[in-house]
Design a protein around this motif. Structure first.
Motif, short mmCIF file in Angstrom:
data_model
loop_
_atom_site.label_atom_id
_atom_site.label_comp_id
_atom_site.label_asym_id
_atom_site.label_seq_id
_atom_site.Cartn_x
_atom_site.Cartn_y
_atom_site.Cartn_z
N GLY A 77 1.42 15.24 3.22
CA GLY A 77 1.81 15.64 1.88
C GLY A 77 2.84 14.76 1.20
N LYS A 78 3.35 13.70 1.87
CA LYS A 78 4.34 12.80 1.28
C LYS A 78 3.77 11.38 1.21
CE LYS A 78 8.46 15.35 2.82
NZ LYS A 78 9.74 15.25 3.56
N GLU A 79 4.19 10.65 0.18
CA GLU A 79 3.74 9.28 0.01
C GLU A 79 4.83 8.31 0.47
OE1 GLU A 79 2.43 8.65 -4.01
OE2 GLU A 79 0.46 9.53 -3.56
N HIS A 80 4.40 7.26 1.18
CA HIS A 80 5.33 6.28 1.74
C HIS A 80 4.86 4.87 1.37
CE1 HIS A 80 7.06 9.41 4.42
NE2 HIS A 80 5.82 9.86 4.44
N PRO A 81 5.52 4.20 0.40
CA PRO A 81 5.18 2.81 0.10
C PRO A 81 5.41 1.93 1.33
CG PRO A 81 6.54 3.76 -1.63
CD PRO A 81 6.58 4.73 -0.48
N ILE A 82 4.52 0.99 1.55
CA ILE A 82 4.63 0.10 2.72
C ILE A 82 4.20 -1.30 2.31
CG2 ILE A 82 2.29 0.61 3.58
CD1 ILE A 82 3.46 0.50 6.44
N LYS A 83 4.88 -2.31 2.86
CA LYS A 83 4.55 -3.70 2.54
C LYS A 83 4.48 -4.53 3.82
CE LYS A 83 9.36 -5.02 1.55
NZ LYS A 83 9.98 -3.73 1.92
N ALA A 84 4.00 -5.74 3.66
CA ALA A 84 3.82 -6.63 4.81
C ALA A 84 5.08 -6.73 5.64
CB ALA A 84 3.40 -8.01 4.32
N GLY A 114 0.82 -1.20 0.00
CA GLY A 114 0.00 0.00 0.00
C GLY A 114 0.85 1.25 0.00
N ILE A 115 0.20 2.38 -0.03
CA ILE A 115 0.88 3.67 0.09
C ILE A 115 0.22 4.45 1.22
CG2 ILE A 115 1.31 5.91 -0.98
CD1 ILE A 115 1.57 4.55 -3.64
N ILE A 116 1.03 4.88 2.17
CA ILE A 116 0.56 5.74 3.24
C ILE A 116 0.88 7.18 2.85
CG2 ILE A 116 0.71 6.31 5.69
CD1 ILE A 116 -0.35 3.48 5.10
N GLY A 117 -0.13 8.00 2.72
CA GLY A 117 0.09 9.42 2.53
C GLY A 117 0.13 10.08 3.88
N TYR A 118 1.16 10.88 4.13
CA TYR A 118 1.27 11.52 5.44
C TYR A 118 1.85 12.91 5.30
CZ TYR A 118 2.13 12.23 10.40
OH TYR A 118 2.12 12.73 11.68
N HIS A 169 -3.46 12.07 7.02
CA HIS A 169 -2.97 10.86 6.36
C HIS A 169 -4.03 10.25 5.46
CE1 HIS A 169 -5.03 9.31 9.95
NE2 HIS A 169 -5.23 8.21 9.24
N SER A 170 -3.57 9.36 4.59
CA SER A 170 -4.44 8.62 3.69
C SER A 170 -3.84 7.23 3.48
CB SER A 170 -4.59 9.34 2.35
OG SER A 170 -3.34 9.45 1.69
N VAL A 171 -4.65 6.32 2.94
CA VAL A 171 -4.18 4.96 2.65
C VAL A 171 -4.69 4.56 1.27
CG1 VAL A 171 -4.19 2.53 3.36
CG2 VAL A 171 -4.28 4.32 5.10
N LYS A 172 -3.81 3.98 0.45
CA LYS A 172 -4.22 3.47 -0.85
C LYS A 172 -3.56 2.13 -1.09
CE LYS A 172 -4.53 4.53 -5.79
NZ LYS A 172 -4.26 5.53 -6.86
N ALA A 173 -4.35 1.19 -1.61
CA ALA A 173 -3.83 -0.15 -1.90
C ALA A 173 -3.26 -0.19 -3.31
CB ALA A 173 -4.94 -1.18 -1.74
N ILE A 174 -1.96 -0.42 -3.44
CA ILE A 174 -1.33 -0.60 -4.75
C ILE A 174 -1.77 -1.95 -5.32
CG2 ILE A 174 0.84 -0.83 -6.00
CD1 ILE A 174 2.15 0.81 -3.81
#
Length: 217
Positions: free
Chosen positions: A181-188, A175-179, A200-205
């Protein structure tokens, strides 16, 4: 919380065991305290009686939860357990382990899908559904909420402010965590910490599952 803010991190990587030692680090105090534990191989936290439950989330390695009446449950990375109250509970490891411990009060409202003394995986509590976000409250009270969420690919949460501090546990997928104004890719296996009122925001890649531990103290 005593944790870095606004960047992806790893509880397992940041809290490596020290040979021959058991280490604890309190991240958040209060009745629903949060702590990281690092246990070197062949170490043991002796069985003691607690008037509250403990939710243990294994980040790395494996442990045995045991009691004085023959009770024994083995957990490995990615698995969890809620301990019983008023009975001796200890934890030991042969290979070493890193885990998160969250104190749960007797009157905290726990989902029926979770039973004290049983091993489970957070990622298996909620299914993926096409085009949807599936949400389950695992346990909550007026000062804390622990939620598991499953995002289908391309779904997400729009920007909003956190009412308290929160730690994300990425459980499956990416996923991508928006925090701020910046985006942070995150994985298991990775984590993220929001400050109170952090935008913040959350989006599933891809399909993405995560747990969210929110504190309101």
């Amino acid at each position: 919380m005593k944790e870095k803010v606004g960047e992806v991190f790893s509880i397992a990587q940041d809290n490596k065991p020290v040979p021959g030692c058991t280490i604890s680090k309190e991240v958040h105090g209060g009745e629903n305290y949060i702590a990281y534990f690092s246990l070197a191989k062949a170490t043991d936290i002796s069985a003691e009686i607690y008037p509250y439950h403990k939710l243990l989330i294994i980040a790395e390695g494996s442990v045995e939860i045991y009691g004085t009446d023959g009770f024994s449950k083995k957990l490995k990375s990615g698995e969890c357990i809620v301990t019983d109250t008023d009975v001796p509970v200890g934890i030991r490891t042969s290979e070493g382990a890193v885990y998160t411990e969250i104190a749960l009060r007797r009157d905290d409202k726990m989902n029926e899908a979770v039973r004290a003394g049983e091993v489970f995986k957070l990622a298996e509590l909620v299914p993926y559904q096409d085009g949807k976000i599936v949400n389950m409250d695992v346990v909550h009270n007026d000062k804390m909420k622990f939620v598991v969420m499953a995002f289908d690919e391309g779904t997400g949460l729009s920007e909003h402010a956190a009412p308290g501090e929160a730690i994300i546990f990425a459980l499956d997928g990416e996923g991508i965590i928006g925090y701020e104004g910046k985006e942070h890719p995150i994985k298991a296996g990775e984590n993220f910490h929001f400050a109170k009122e952090g935008i913040h925001s959350v989006k599933a890649i891809k399909k993405f599952k995560m747990a969210l531990l929110l504190t309101l103290e």
